[in-house]
Design a protein around this motif. Structure first.
Motif, PDB file in Angstrom:
ATOM      1  N   THR A  25     -47.521  88.698 111.179  1.00 35.18           N
ATOM      2  CA  THR A  25     -46.861  89.823 111.845  1.00 35.18           C
ATOM      3  C   THR A  25     -47.044  91.097 111.027  1.00 35.18           C
ATOM      4  OG1 THR A  25     -45.246  88.379 112.891  1.00 35.18           O
ATOM      5  CG2 THR A  25     -44.646  90.708 112.685  1.00 35.18           C
ATOM      6  N   GLY A  28     -50.557  92.310 111.278  1.00 38.61           N
ATOM      7  CA  GLY A  28     -50.747  93.001 112.548  1.00 38.61           C
ATOM      8  C   GLY A  28     -50.261  94.439 112.486  1.00 38.61           C
ATOM      9  N   GLU A  32     -52.534  97.820 112.741  1.00 42.97           N
ATOM     10  CA  GLU A  32     -52.176  98.866 113.699  1.00 42.97           C
ATOM     11  C   GLU A  32     -52.096 100.223 112.995  1.00 42.97           C
ATOM     12  OE1 GLU A  32     -48.426 100.020 116.576  1.00 42.97           O
ATOM     13  OE2 GLU A  32     -48.886  97.880 116.285  1.00 42.97           O
TER      14      GLU A  32
END
Length: 118
Positions: A25, A28, A32
């Motif tokens: 997570t 990610g 981003e």
């Protein structure tokens, strides 16, 4: 300038269950952030060495070795290709990659400028 970040680790010192859901997570979110900043060109993790092959050439003779590679103390676990203004900026992104792995991982990032035609 483009920079390659090679993420190396000692498989014996990595968590046996691999990356946690929390780590994925956080990864990610970092990817981003890198995409929004316009620096991320490509990234990926690599499969274990037991699924890999090494081709060595010595004195013109090639030898093919199938994994796992018992002699390997460190392996490349992943990479990121980024666009950065300097090695310092690229190193800051690499530092963030390492930081999200926390205390469970012993991991190293090698940051090198991609050699491009003038």
């Amino acid at each position: 300038m483009r920079y390659m970040m090679l993420l190396r680790l000692d498989p014996a010192k990595a968590p046996t269950e691999g990356p946690s859901e929390e780590l994925m997570t956080e990864m990610g979110k970092l990817l981003e952030d890198m995409t929004k900043a316009g620096v991320l060109l490509d990234t990926g993790g690599l499969r274990p060495t037991d699924e890999g092959t090494v081709i060595r050439q010595v004195a013109g003779k090639q030898t093919v070795l199938d994994g796992p590679f018992a002699e390997a103390k460190e392996v490349i676990g992943g990479y990121a290709l980024i666009q950065a203004k300097s090695v310092e900026e690229a190193s800051q992104w690499a530092s963030r990659f390492l930081a999200i792995h926390g205390d469970e991982w012993e991991i190293t990032a090698e940051v090198r400028q991609v050699d491009e035609p003038a």
